[in-house]
Design a protein around this motif. Structure first.
Motif, mmCIF file in Angstrom:
data_model
loop_
_atom_site.group_PDB
_atom_site.id
_atom_site.type_symbol
_atom_site.label_atom_id
_atom_site.label_comp_id
_atom_site.label_asym_id
_atom_site.label_seq_id
_atom_site.Cartn_x
_atom_site.Cartn_y
_atom_site.Cartn_z
ATOM 1 N N TYR A 1 0.796 -1.234 0.000
ATOM 2 C CA TYR A 1 0.000 0.000 0.000
ATOM 3 C C TYR A 1 0.826 1.280 0.000
ATOM 4 C CZ TYR A 1 -3.869 -3.140 1.031
ATOM 5 O OH TYR A 1 -4.791 -4.148 0.960
ATOM 6 N N HIS A 2 2.080 1.216 0.430
ATOM 7 C CA HIS A 2 2.884 2.438 0.536
ATOM 8 C C HIS A 2 4.290 2.258 -0.042
ATOM 9 C CE1 HIS A 2 -0.320 3.556 3.306
ATOM 10 N NE2 HIS A 2 -0.026 2.516 4.061
ATOM 11 N N GLY A 3 4.485 1.203 -0.828
ATOM 12 C CA GLY A 3 5.823 0.845 -1.289
ATOM 13 C C GLY A 3 6.522 1.907 -2.108
ATOM 14 N N GLU A 4 5.779 2.755 -2.816
ATOM 15 C CA GLU A 4 6.421 3.807 -3.605
ATOM 16 C C GLU A 4 7.052 4.871 -2.715
ATOM 17 O OE1 GLU A 4 3.738 5.455 -6.400
ATOM 18 O OE2 GLU A 4 3.436 3.582 -7.507
ATOM 19 N N ALA A 5 6.540 5.000 -1.499
ATOM 20 C CA ALA A 5 7.007 6.066 -0.621
ATOM 21 C C ALA A 5 7.950 5.569 0.475
ATOM 22 C CB ALA A 5 5.809 6.771 0.021
ATOM 23 N N VAL A 6 7.625 4.421 1.097
ATOM 24 C CA VAL A 6 8.364 3.977 2.276
ATOM 25 C C VAL A 6 8.556 2.469 2.245
ATOM 26 C CG1 VAL A 6 7.522 5.874 3.731
ATOM 27 C CG2 VAL A 6 6.236 3.731 3.632
ATOM 28 N N LEU B 1 10.902 2.664 9.657
ATOM 29 C CA LEU B 1 10.352 3.018 8.349
ATOM 30 C C LEU B 1 11.359 3.895 7.625
ATOM 31 C CD1 LEU B 1 7.547 2.240 7.197
ATOM 32 C CD2 LEU B 1 6.832 4.582 7.634
ATOM 33 N N LEU B 2 11.682 3.514 6.388
ATOM 34 C CA LEU B 2 12.653 4.253 5.583
ATOM 35 C C LEU B 2 11.970 4.917 4.401
ATOM 36 C CD1 LEU B 2 15.528 1.613 5.341
ATOM 37 C CD2 LEU B 2 15.236 3.399 7.061
ATOM 38 N N ALA B 3 12.528 6.040 3.976
ATOM 39 C CA ALA B 3 12.025 6.723 2.786
ATOM 40 C C ALA B 3 12.522 6.014 1.541
ATOM 41 C CB ALA B 3 12.480 8.176 2.787
ATOM 42 N N ASN B 4 11.634 5.740 0.597
ATOM 43 C CA ASN B 4 12.025 5.161 -0.689
ATOM 44 C C ASN B 4 12.405 6.222 -1.708
ATOM 45 O OD1 ASN B 4 11.999 2.417 -0.274
ATOM 46 N ND2 ASN B 4 9.894 2.118 -0.964
ATOM 47 N N VAL B 5 12.015 7.467 -1.433
ATOM 48 C CA VAL B 5 12.321 8.598 -2.314
ATOM 49 C C VAL B 5 12.673 9.792 -1.439
ATOM 50 C CG1 VAL B 5 10.820 7.809 -4.196
ATOM 51 C CG2 VAL B 5 9.885 9.273 -2.393
ATOM 52 N N ASP B 6 13.117 10.869 -2.067
ATOM 53 C CA ASP B 6 13.370 12.112 -1.338
ATOM 54 C C ASP B 6 12.044 12.822 -1.066
ATOM 55 O OD1 ASP B 6 16.045 11.561 -1.556
ATOM 56 O OD2 ASP B 6 16.395 12.950 -3.223
ATOM 57 N N PHE B 7 11.956 13.462 0.087
ATOM 58 C CA PHE B 7 10.771 14.252 0.429
ATOM 59 C C PHE B 7 11.193 15.659 0.814
ATOM 60 C CE2 PHE B 7 9.292 9.912 1.335
ATOM 61 C CZ PHE B 7 8.086 9.901 0.627
ATOM 62 N N GLU B 8 10.457 16.636 0.306
ATOM 63 C CA GLU B 8 10.685 18.031 0.667
ATOM 64 C C GLU B 8 9.800 18.408 1.856
ATOM 65 O OE1 GLU B 8 12.920 20.132 -0.609
ATOM 66 O OE2 GLU B 8 13.656 18.420 -1.777
ATOM 67 N N PRO B 9 10.188 19.434 2.634
ATOM 68 C CA PRO B 9 9.345 19.861 3.755
ATOM 69 C C PRO B 9 7.918 20.164 3.293
ATOM 70 C CG PRO B 9 11.466 20.946 3.868
ATOM 71 C CD PRO B 9 11.436 20.221 2.560
ATOM 72 N N GLY B 10 6.939 19.651 4.009
ATOM 73 C CA GLY B 10 5.539 19.863 3.668
ATOM 74 C C GLY B 10 4.962 18.816 2.747
ATOM 75 N N ARG C 1 3.527 15.312 1.481
ATOM 76 C CA ARG C 1 2.856 14.180 2.115
ATOM 77 C C ARG C 1 3.640 12.901 1.843
ATOM 78 N NH1 ARG C 1 -3.489 12.622 1.476
ATOM 79 N NH2 ARG C 1 -3.663 14.545 2.683
ATOM 80 N N ILE C 2 3.868 12.120 2.894
ATOM 81 C CA ILE C 2 4.602 10.865 2.780
ATOM 82 C C ILE C 2 3.641 9.694 2.603
ATOM 83 C CG2 ILE C 2 6.193 9.288 3.961
ATOM 84 C CD1 ILE C 2 7.335 11.750 5.424
ATOM 85 N N LEU C 3 2.607 9.639 3.424
ATOM 86 C CA LEU C 3 1.633 8.549 3.288
ATOM 87 C C LEU C 3 0.333 8.899 3.986
ATOM 88 C CD1 LEU C 3 1.347 6.845 6.199
ATOM 89 C CD2 LEU C 3 3.586 6.005 5.535
ATOM 90 N N LEU C 4 -0.710 8.172 3.604
ATOM 91 C CA LEU C 4 -2.018 8.200 4.263
ATOM 92 C C LEU C 4 -2.396 6.760 4.536
ATOM 93 C CD1 LEU C 4 -5.202 10.208 3.370
ATOM 94 C CD2 LEU C 4 -5.327 7.738 3.681
ATOM 95 N N GLU C 5 -2.760 6.448 5.772
ATOM 96 C CA GLU C 5 -3.066 5.070 6.139
ATOM 97 C C GLU C 5 -4.374 4.992 6.912
ATOM 98 O OE1 GLU C 5 -0.801 1.193 7.987
ATOM 99 O OE2 GLU C 5 -0.317 3.155 8.824
ATOM 100 N N TYR C 6 -5.158 3.957 6.613
ATOM 101 C CA TYR C 6 -6.422 3.741 7.307
ATOM 102 C C TYR C 6 -6.189 2.939 8.590
ATOM 103 C CZ TYR C 6 -8.223 5.196 2.788
ATOM 104 O OH TYR C 6 -8.464 5.904 1.635
ATOM 105 N N PRO C 7 -7.072 3.091 9.582
ATOM 106 C CA PRO C 7 -6.889 2.371 10.845
ATOM 107 C C PRO C 7 -6.943 0.859 10.669
ATOM 108 C CG PRO C 7 -8.495 4.150 11.083
ATOM 109 C CD PRO C 7 -8.226 4.005 9.612
ATOM 110 N N LEU C 8 -6.152 0.153 11.484
ATOM 111 C CA LEU C 8 -6.267 -1.299 11.556
ATOM 112 C C LEU C 8 -7.408 -1.674 12.501
ATOM 113 C CD1 LEU C 8 -5.070 -4.104 10.831
ATOM 114 C CD2 LEU C 8 -3.720 -3.930 12.928
#
Length: 465
Positions: free
Chosen positions: A22-27, A39-48, A50-57
């Motif tokens: 569900y989040h492999g492109e990002a982390v 949790l590691l970043a799979n790509v570079d992220f700039e300040p501000g 969005r890294i991911l959005l996750e639904y509750p388990l």
């Protein structure tokens, strides 16, 4: 440092597979010796960004209309529960339908087996057996039924919630939630990411500073106010609630800026982050940035010791604490003369002086602009970003009430920009700051408008008849 080999070790993990799906492109999830999963970043992220959005388990809400919850309430009243009731209710709410159906009371909401298995993969301390509280709960709800869930299973679920949940309590109603990807993130007192929950309780993560590919993503388990505490108190809070000793960059600093004192030379003196044991009657050594080591600044240390119970009683400094024994009580009456005394002995960066300024600004609105401005001058580090944004909102309101609309607009603008970076431009706090900024702009425009022109009287003389 490369984490590729660490990722290979995680292929069999249900959580790692979930994150990859569900989040492999990002982390990605990785295992670090001595630290566990991160949790590691799979790509570079700039300040501000969005890294991911996750639904509750799993989500749970306290509900005293449910018979099983009423049993927990009775056990709590009898002093049988070691931790907050909501954790035990969350553990019971993480059982499967067959396990719930075997209880002596009507069934409550259960989870699929797959969800329970995923939850059990989250971090817990090593267990040697079920606690007395869990055994009491099993006896009260299942008696000695053969179909009762294993005591160790319930204990494991309890620990999953204690160590991995997020608090959703609101308006006096306790609630909690756990996620999978977010549970992989380590704490740092200088985090590079900020999280929040939206109206659907989805977990949203933004970069608060630049994050490079393969870099670990960290969040704060502490509230914005708790991040202002000294290293020793932050570590104490994390050890008592999360079971680990923080070793982030801030906690490893030898001197603690949150315990700043005024040296007799006028410069700032800092306490050691780990002062160690001292003989009775001896004050700890401080390090002045001008004079060097000093052991004769007892007045400041004595004032700190006197005010410590009061400062610790602030709810903002104990949001993480769930264990009863961590509660602190003290007199909250803080006269302005105490602030005057503290400003002559404590440095601007001392967390207790900051708490005093907050208390006096609240009690004496006429001093709010002065004191909020002083607090903002102190909180300039990246880890203060959330607190700084909220202080700017408070300062804007104080300036607005004094009719200083341009300054209020500037403060609201700063708050809106920070909140958008931290939480996105659709977050309620950002929207509120942006709305307040517009209101201040409108007031400025109204003040600048010239007085409406009076109608010119008709001066044409009329002929007399």
């Amino acid at each position: 440092m490369s984490y590729i080999w660490l990722r290979k070790e995680m292929k069999s993990s249900l959580v790692a597979n979930h994150v990859a799906t569900y989040h492999g492109e990002a982390v990605a999830v990785a295992q670090i010796a001595g630290k566990g999963r991160v949790l590691l970043a799979n790509v570079d992220f700039e300040p501000g960004e969005r890294i991911l959005l996750e639904y509750p388990l799993i989500e749970v809400v306290a509900d005293d209309s449910i018979p099983a919850f009423q049993v927990l309430q009775r056990l709590e009243q009898d002093g049988q529960l070691e931790f907050s009731l909501i954790f035990y209710w969350a553990a019971l709410s993480s059982l499967t339908q067959p396990e719930v159906a075997a209880a002596l009371v009507p069934p409550w909401r259960a989870v699929p087996k797959e969800t329970q298995v995923q939850a059990l993969e989250l971090h817990t301390p090593e267990l040697t057996g079920p606690s007395p509280s869990v055994l009491k709960i099993l006896e009260a709800l299942w008696g000695y039924a053969a179909e009762a869930p294993a005591a160790l299973l319930v204990e494991q679920l309890l620990q999953v919630w204690i160590y991995n949940s997020f608090d959703l309590s609101e308006d006096g109603k306790e609630a909690g939630v756990i996620f999978l990807a977010s549970a992989m993130m380590s704490h740092s007192c200088a985090p590079n990411a900020a999280w929040h929950l939206d109206e659907n309780n989805s977990y949203i993560l933004h970069a608060r500073s630049p994050i490079e590919q393969e870099q670990e993503i960290t969040i704060s388990y502490l509230s914005p106010d708790e991040l202002m505490l000294p290293s020793s108190l932050r570590r104490q809070l994390l050890e008592s609630t999360k079971g680990f000793r923080c070793s982030c960059s801030r906690c490893l600093e030898p001197l603690d800026v949150a315990r700043a004192f005024l040296c007799t030379c006028g410069a700032e003196a800092l306490a050691h982050a780990e002062p160690g044991e001292l003989p009775d009657g001896q004050w700890e050594e401080l390090v002045c940035n001008s004079c060097g080591p000093r052991s004769d600044l007892a007045r400041g240390l004595a004032l700190e010791a006197r005010l410590l119970p009061w400062a610790r009683s602030f709810p903002d400094f104990s949001t993480l604490a769930k264990v009863r024994e961590t509660a602190v009580s003290a007199d909250l009456e803080v006269p302005s003369k105490l602030l005057f005394q503290a400003e002559s002995l404590l440095g601007d960066r001392h967390w207790i002086l900051d708490a005093l300024r907050h208390a006096v600004a609240t009690a004496e609105p006429q001093r709010a602009v002065e004191l909020l401005s002083q607090r903002l001058e102190v909180h300039q580090e990246d880890y203060c970003m959330t607190l700084r944004a909220r202080l700017h909102v408070s300062l804007g309101k104080a300036l607005f009430s004094e009719g200083r609309f341009p300054a209020a607009e500037a403060s609201y603008r700063e708050a809106a920009e920070l909140l958008a970076l931290l939480f996105g431009d659709d977050h309620p706090e950002h929207l509120e700051a942006a709305s307040l900024k517009q209101a201040a702009e409108q007031k400025q425009a109204d003040v600048r408008k010239p007085d409406a022109k009076m109608p010119t009287p008709n001066r044409t003389a009329k002929k007399r008849r």
